[in-house]
Design a protein around this motif. Structure first.
Motif, mmCIF file in Angstrom:
data_model
loop_
_atom_site.group_PDB
_atom_site.id
_atom_site.type_symbol
_atom_site.label_atom_id
_atom_site.label_comp_id
_atom_site.label_asym_id
_atom_site.label_seq_id
_atom_site.Cartn_x
_atom_site.Cartn_y
_atom_site.Cartn_z
ATOM 1 N N CYS A 1 0.861 -1.186 0.000
ATOM 2 C CA CYS A 1 0.000 0.000 0.000
ATOM 3 C C CYS A 1 0.895 1.233 0.000
ATOM 4 O O CYS A 1 1.875 1.293 0.734
ATOM 5 C CB CYS A 1 -0.916 -0.003 1.223
ATOM 6 S SG CYS A 1 -2.091 1.360 1.206
ATOM 7 N N GLY A 2 0.555 2.190 -0.842
ATOM 8 C CA GLY A 2 1.361 3.409 -0.931
ATOM 9 C C GLY A 2 0.610 4.623 -0.425
ATOM 10 O O GLY A 2 0.979 5.754 -0.724
ATOM 11 N N THR A 3 -0.441 4.395 0.363
ATOM 12 C CA THR A 3 -1.203 5.516 0.918
ATOM 13 C C THR A 3 -0.402 6.166 2.045
ATOM 14 O O THR A 3 0.216 5.478 2.841
ATOM 15 C CB THR A 3 -2.556 5.009 1.472
ATOM 16 O OG1 THR A 3 -3.229 4.298 0.439
ATOM 17 C CG2 THR A 3 -3.417 6.158 1.953
ATOM 18 N N MET A 4 -0.422 7.501 2.072
ATOM 19 C CA MET A 4 0.280 8.207 3.146
ATOM 20 C C MET A 4 -0.355 7.908 4.511
ATOM 21 O O MET A 4 -1.560 7.870 4.599
ATOM 22 C CB MET A 4 0.250 9.714 2.905
ATOM 23 C CG MET A 4 1.116 10.127 1.749
ATOM 24 S SD MET A 4 2.846 9.832 2.129
ATOM 25 C CE MET A 4 3.589 10.091 0.510
ATOM 26 N N ASN A 5 0.371 7.737 5.529
ATOM 27 C CA ASN A 5 1.800 7.569 5.622
ATOM 28 C C ASN A 5 2.151 6.125 5.252
ATOM 29 O O ASN A 5 1.693 5.192 5.920
ATOM 30 C CB ASN A 5 2.251 7.913 7.058
ATOM 31 C CG ASN A 5 3.726 7.748 7.241
ATOM 32 O OD1 ASN A 5 4.165 6.671 7.555
ATOM 33 N ND2 ASN A 5 4.478 8.800 7.019
ATOM 34 N N VAL A 6 2.953 5.956 4.215
ATOM 35 C CA VAL A 6 3.179 4.629 3.636
ATOM 36 C C VAL A 6 3.666 3.628 4.680
ATOM 37 O O VAL A 6 3.182 2.496 4.762
ATOM 38 C CB VAL A 6 4.193 4.719 2.475
ATOM 39 C CG1 VAL A 6 4.413 3.356 1.851
ATOM 40 C CG2 VAL A 6 3.718 5.699 1.422
ATOM 41 N N SER A 7 4.637 4.059 5.489
ATOM 42 C CA SER A 7 5.207 3.122 6.466
ATOM 43 C C SER A 7 4.142 2.642 7.450
ATOM 44 O O SER A 7 4.169 1.496 7.900
ATOM 45 C CB SER A 7 6.385 3.749 7.208
ATOM 46 O OG SER A 7 6.000 4.949 7.824
ATOM 47 N N THR A 8 3.198 3.509 7.783
ATOM 48 C CA THR A 8 2.127 3.113 8.698
ATOM 49 C C THR A 8 1.273 2.011 8.077
ATOM 50 O O THR A 8 0.933 1.029 8.736
ATOM 51 C CB THR A 8 1.246 4.336 9.050
ATOM 52 O OG1 THR A 8 2.075 5.321 9.663
ATOM 53 C CG2 THR A 8 0.116 3.962 9.987
ATOM 54 N N HIS A 9 0.941 2.166 6.796
ATOM 55 C CA HIS A 9 0.110 1.144 6.128
ATOM 56 C C HIS A 9 0.879 -0.178 6.010
ATOM 57 O O HIS A 9 0.334 -1.245 6.252
ATOM 58 C CB HIS A 9 -0.331 1.640 4.746
ATOM 59 C CG HIS A 9 -1.436 2.647 4.834
ATOM 60 N ND1 HIS A 9 -2.725 2.397 4.418
ATOM 61 C CD2 HIS A 9 -1.443 3.915 5.324
ATOM 62 C CE1 HIS A 9 -3.478 3.463 4.635
ATOM 63 N NE2 HIS A 9 -2.719 4.407 5.179
#
Ligand SMILES: [Cu+2]
Length: 404
Positions: free
Chosen positions: A220-228
């Motif tokens: 998943c590349g939705t902001m915040n990417v690292s969170t996803h």
């Protein structure tokens, strides 16, 4: 955000002043009973109570770690931080009873698509559903995973170089957050992320042509990417070269990943996500296929030639992939395949970058149970292991006990 810091400071000042006046009054009057009757003392006790309540309010009006701690520096693009929006955290708390509970979040390591075995390109279709669920990291420890198709990692896909791939992503209506998909196999901006931003209940589709063979991560590349990604949204897609890969007896699919939870390793219950530890790179858990000691088994027979497709969903750690008691006779470093790629022979431990992959092969010569690990061995204590079982007759030519 600074409002709460100011409130906190104000609460401390009022509290300390009130306590100072109370003590001074008691010392001056030399009698506790007389001091208590004084109007000023009564006011101070009221002030102290107000300071106490202000202190609670200043510390508790935002859920700690759901909102970004005010002292935490953040340089993520577009001013998106690793925190979950407070409104979403509140929605989760209200909806958690309705969120789907998954018995076993771990993607089955045996669930590898069959080899392509095709000498012409074609149009391939991939459909994924982003879904937020609750499942166990370990017995008694639950987490709000964000998934593709209710599993971690998401399903593995297998196409051939030259194929045209149509990817459609649905965000389940029950989701709280927006999701999308960035496939590293894609040549095009964002790997498809911008074309697949889906709100809950939405579906979007895009098409791409597989130009380069290789084993690629999608996430998943939705902001915040690292969170996803740190909630479990990653998987692998293999783009086979025109000639395919050599045949083997058994293929497996593994992905290493990290989970960041408040309360640290072993804290029981439904454990919330910890954005500060995410940014600091201190995972509570490091897993293969999303949870500790997957209930799924990896079984082969003695003499089988085994291939493991391994990815690293990250988001902070580089994996030192290793099987205790086995040597990889062949490694495709970083999942690079096709004409001109380097193939390594006789490797003990191979690196997998965050957001990268590897392909390892070996023959299961000796029966027994083998532990697959990240050889940064402290991570075993955080769950970075899974077992491979080799069944069959003993192979004493290669391995046997010598009694004294
Ligand atoms: Cu997402």
């Amino acid at each position: 955000m600074y409002f709460y810091i100011l409130l906190n400071v104000l609460a401390w000042i009022i509290g300390i002043l009130s306590i100072a006046i109370i003590f001074t009054t008691i010392i001056r009057t030399k009698s506790l009973k007389k001091a208590i009757r004084k109007q000023s003392i009564k006011i101070c006790f009221v002030s102290l109570t107000i300071a106490f309540l202000l202190g609670i309010y200043a510390n508790k009006t935002y859920a700690p770690h759901f909102a970004m701690p005010p002292w935490m520096q953040n340089f993520a693009p577009h001013r998106f931080g690793p925190e979950l929006p407070l409104v979403n955290a509140v929605r989760f708390l209200f909806q958690s009873a309705q969120i789907k509970k998954i018995q076993n979040i771990a993607g089955d390591p045996n669930a590898v698509p069959l080899p392509v075995h095709r000498n012409f390109p074609k149009i391939q279709q991939i459909h994924l559903t982003a879904k937020e669920v609750i499942s166990e990291i370990a017995p008694g420890i639950s987490f709000n995973y964000w998934t593709y198709n209710e599993q971690v990692p998401g399903p593995m896909f297998r196409v051939r170089v030259g194929d045209v791939v149509q990817v459609s992503l649905t965000n389940d209506a029950s989701s709280i957050h927006t999701h999308n998909i960035d496939l590293h196999a894609v040549t095009g901006p964002g790997g498809g992320a911008a074309l697949t931003n889906v709100e809950p209940g939405e579906t979007k589709t895009f098409q791409w042509k597989a130009l380069n063979p290789g084993l690629y991560v999608y996430h998943c590349g939705t902001m915040n990417v690292s969170t996803h990604n740190a909630h479990g949204q990653y998987g692998l897609i293999l783009v086979e070269p025109e000639e395919g890969l050599p045949d083997v007896d058994k293929e497996f699919y593994l992905m290493q990943g990290e989970l960041y939870t408040i309360g640290g390793t072993g804290k029981k219950g439904l454990v919330p996500f910890d954005s500060q530890n995410l940014v600091d790179g201190k995972p509570s858990y490091v897993t293969f296929n999303g949870k500790i000691s997957s209930q799924n088994t990896m079984d082969v027979k003695r003499g089988d030639r085994v291939r493991i497709f391994v990815g690293n969903g990250g988001v902070n750690l580089i994996s030192s992939f290793h099987i205790i008691g086995e040597i990889f006779d062949t490694v495709y470093p970083e999942g690079a395949i096709g004409t001109g790629s380097t193939i390594l022979k006789n490797v003990q431990t191979t690196l997998i970058p965050a957001g990268g992959s590897t392909i390892v092969e070996f023959v299961a010569d000796v029966p027994g149970t083998y532990t697959i690990v990240d050889h940064a061995l402290a991570r075993i204590n955080k769950g970075a292991w899974i077992e491979l079982r080799v069944t069959g007759e003993k192979n004493e030519e290669v391995f046997k006990k010598l009694d004294n």
